[in-house]
Design a protein around this motif. Structure first.
Motif, short mmCIF file in Angstrom:
data_model
loop_
_atom_site.label_atom_id
_atom_site.label_comp_id
_atom_site.label_asym_id
_atom_site.label_seq_id
_atom_site.Cartn_x
_atom_site.Cartn_y
_atom_site.Cartn_z
N TYR A 218 14.95 -12.89 -19.64
CA TYR A 218 14.51 -14.55 -19.02
C TYR A 218 13.70 -14.19 -17.47
O TYR A 218 12.76 -14.66 -17.54
CB TYR A 218 15.87 -15.71 -17.82
N ASP A 219 12.92 -13.38 -17.63
CA ASP A 219 11.46 -12.65 -16.51
C ASP A 219 10.98 -13.21 -17.02
O ASP A 219 10.89 -12.77 -18.30
CB ASP A 219 11.59 -11.09 -16.56
N PRO A 220 10.07 -13.95 -15.81
CA PRO A 220 8.90 -14.50 -16.15
C PRO A 220 8.57 -13.96 -16.35
O PRO A 220 7.19 -14.33 -17.32
CB PRO A 220 8.68 -15.41 -15.17
N LEU B 49 17.69 -7.04 -6.29
CA LEU B 49 16.71 -7.06 -5.63
C LEU B 49 16.27 -8.42 -6.40
O LEU B 49 15.13 -8.79 -7.08
CB LEU B 49 15.20 -6.16 -5.30
N MET B 50 17.00 -9.13 -5.27
CA MET B 50 16.56 -10.57 -6.19
C MET B 50 15.66 -11.29 -5.05
O MET B 50 14.41 -11.14 -4.46
CB MET B 50 18.01 -12.00 -6.09
N VAL C 243 7.56 -14.57 -8.60
CA VAL C 243 9.32 -14.25 -7.77
C VAL C 243 10.29 -15.20 -8.44
O VAL C 243 10.91 -15.10 -7.57
CB VAL C 243 8.20 -14.91 -5.99
N SER C 244 10.29 -15.77 -9.27
CA SER C 244 11.05 -16.63 -10.21
C SER C 244 11.93 -15.55 -9.95
O SER C 244 12.25 -14.52 -10.73
CB SER C 244 10.81 -17.57 -11.06
N GLU C 245 13.81 -16.19 -9.67
CA GLU C 245 14.48 -14.56 -10.67
C GLU C 245 15.19 -15.10 -11.58
O GLU C 245 15.34 -16.18 -12.20
CB GLU C 245 15.74 -15.40 -9.86
N ALA C 246 14.85 -14.02 -12.51
CA ALA C 246 15.86 -13.90 -13.69
C ALA C 246 16.73 -14.45 -14.35
O ALA C 246 17.10 -15.09 -15.00
CB ALA C 246 15.43 -12.10 -14.27
N PHE C 247 17.97 -13.75 -13.19
CA PHE C 247 18.99 -13.74 -13.33
C PHE C 247 19.46 -15.63 -13.04
O PHE C 247 20.18 -15.83 -13.75
CB PHE C 247 19.56 -13.43 -11.93
N GLU C 248 18.40 -15.83 -12.13
CA GLU C 248 18.91 -18.09 -12.34
C GLU C 248 18.56 -18.34 -13.46
O GLU C 248 18.67 -19.13 -13.54
CB GLU C 248 17.73 -17.57 -10.39
#
Length: 353
Positions: free
Chosen positions: A119-121, A274-275, A299-304
Motif C-alpha cells: 500500500y506504500d504510495p 518510521l511513520m 510522505v503518505s504512511e503505508a500503514f495508514e
C-alpha cells in the motif's frame, strides 16, 4: 468501525495505536488484549478500551466488528477463531506457519494479510509505471540491523507475559512448525519463521505485486549472520533476493530494483517503524537519446493506507491486495526456499513444496 487488537508489542505501540488515534473518524478501539496483563491494562487506559489478557475471553465477549492480529508467531489459530465468529480480520504477516493452518480457514472474504508495503504510495506508483512492461529481473537487498537500533526513538515497553501464559502459544507454534518442516533443526526453523516469513515475506509480497509468485526456487545460500540469498525464475524473467542481518549497520535499508525492457524502477524503503518517512522511487527511462531519471517521494504512511483499505474491505467489500490466496502463496514459497536450503531430507509440507 469498532475494532479489537490482540498483541500489544512493537507494532501496536509504534504504529497501530498512534495511527488509530489519528483516524478516529474511521475506527474506534473497543478492546485490547495482551498475554501480559500490565501491558493490556496500560493500553486500555491509553485508548479507553476494554482490556483482556486472554484472547479467547476477548473474542467470546465480543462487541466489536473486526480484529487486528499483531501477536508474535503463527497467526493461524487466532485468525480462525475470529473468522468463525464472523469478524473481519487484519492479520500481520505471516498468516500462518503451515499450509494446513491457512487451508483450514473458513469465511475468508473479509480477511486481509498485512503487507503494508503493497500500500506504500511509491509501490502503487511503481505498479502504474510498470503497466505494460514485462519484468526482466527483480532484485532485492535487505540490510537488517538489530530491532533495538530501529526502535531506539520509540520508547516501546516490551510485553512480559508469564511463562505459564506463554507456554500454550509456544507449543502451538512448534506444532505448526512440525507440520511445515517436520523434524527440522532449530536453525532451520529460525530461518523459516524469523527470516523468511518474519521479514523476507514482505519482498515475496512485492514480487507477487510486480510479477506474480516465483515460478522456481533454483538457488539458495546461507552464511554467517545469518545472510540468505535466493534466486530463481519468474513467470517471465528472473529474480534475486538477498537478506543480511547486520547488527552494527547504521540503519535499516531495503532496495528493490525492477528492471524491464524500457528502464528500471528502484525503490528504497526506510525502517518500517518510521511513520511518514517516504520510500524513494526512482524511475529511469529513455527520451530520445537522453536518459531521464525521475525521483518520487510521498510522505503518505503505508500503514495508514493499509488501515484505510481494511476499512473499505469491511464497510464496502473492497478486496484487499493480499487475502488468503496471497498469504498461502507466500507460505508455499517460504517452504520452497527452506527445502532448497535444507535439502530433500526436509520433512513436513516443505518436502512436497
Amino acid at each position: 468501525m469498532k475494532i479489537a487488537i490482540v498483541g500489544l508489542g512493537v507494532a501496536a505501540q509504534a504504529i497501530y495505536l498512534p495511527l488509530l488515534a489519528r483516524r478516529r473518524e474511521l475506527f474506534e478501539v473497543d478492546a485490547v488484549c495482551d498475554l501480559d496483563p500490565a501491558q493490556a491494562e496500560s493500553a486500555g487506559r491509553q485508548t479507553g478500551a476494554r482490556w483482556f489478557s486472554d484472547p479467547a475471553a476477548m473474542l467470546d465477549h465480543g462487541g466489536f466488528d473486526a480484529l487486528v492480529v499483531l501477536t508474535a508467531g503463527s497467526h493461524g489459530a487466532l485468525v480462525a477463531a475470529a473468522l468463525e465468529r464472523g469478524l473481519a480480520v487484519l492479520c500481520e504477516k505471516p498468516l500462518a506457519y503451515s499450509q494446513a493452518e491457512a487451508r483450514a480457514l473458513r469465511n475468508t472474504a473479509r480477511l486481509m494479510v498485512g503487507y503494508m508495503k503493497q500500500y506504500d504510495p511509491a509501490v502503487r506508483r511503481a505498479v502504474a509505471l510498470l503497466e505494460g512492461h514485462a519484468v526482466r529481473h527483480l532484485d532485492v537487498t535487505v540490510l537488517h540491523p538489530t530491532g533495538e537500533a530501529q526502535l531506539a526513538f520509540a520508547r516501546v515497553r516490551p510485553s512480559r507475559p508469564s511463562p505459564a501464559a506463554l507456554e500454550p502459544w509456544l507449543r502451538a507454534d512448534e506444532e505448526a512448525l512440525d507440520a511445515a518442516l517436520g523434524a527440522a533443526s532449530a536453525p532451520i526453523r529460525s530461518l523459516y519463521s524469523g527470516v523468511v516469513l518474519g521479514s523476507l515475506s514482505h519482498d515475496l509480497a512485492l514480487m507477487r505485486t510486480f510479477s506474480g509468485p516465483p515460478a522456481t526456487v533454483e538457488h539458495t545460500a546461507v552464511w554467517d549472520g545469518p545472510s540468505l540469498e535466493v534466486g530463481g525464475a519468474l513467470e517471465r524473467g528472473r529474480y534475486s533476493l538477498r537478506w543480511h542481518y547486520l547488527p552494527g549497520h547504521p540503519a535499516y535499508r531495503e532496495t528493490v530494483s525492477v528492471h524491464h525492457e524500457d528502464g528500471t524502477l528502484e525503490l528504497v524503503f526506510p525502517s518500517p517503524y518510521l511513520m511518514n518517512a517516504p520510500t524513494v522511487l526512482t524511475s529511469s527511462s529513455l527520451d530520445g537519446t537522453t536518459e531521464v531519471r525521475t525521483v518520487h517521494r510521498d510522505v503518505s504512511e503505508a500503514f495508514e493506507r493499509q488501515l484505510e483499505a481494511f476499512h473499505a474491505l469491511v464497510t464496502e467489500g473492497t478486496p484487499p491486495l493480499t487475502g488468503l490466496a496471497g498469504g498461502l502463496a507466500d507460505i508455499v514459497t517460504a517452504q520452497k526456499i527452506i527445502k532448497s536450503v535444507a535439502g530433500p531430507s526436509i520433512g513436513g509440507e516443505a518436502h512436497d513444496a
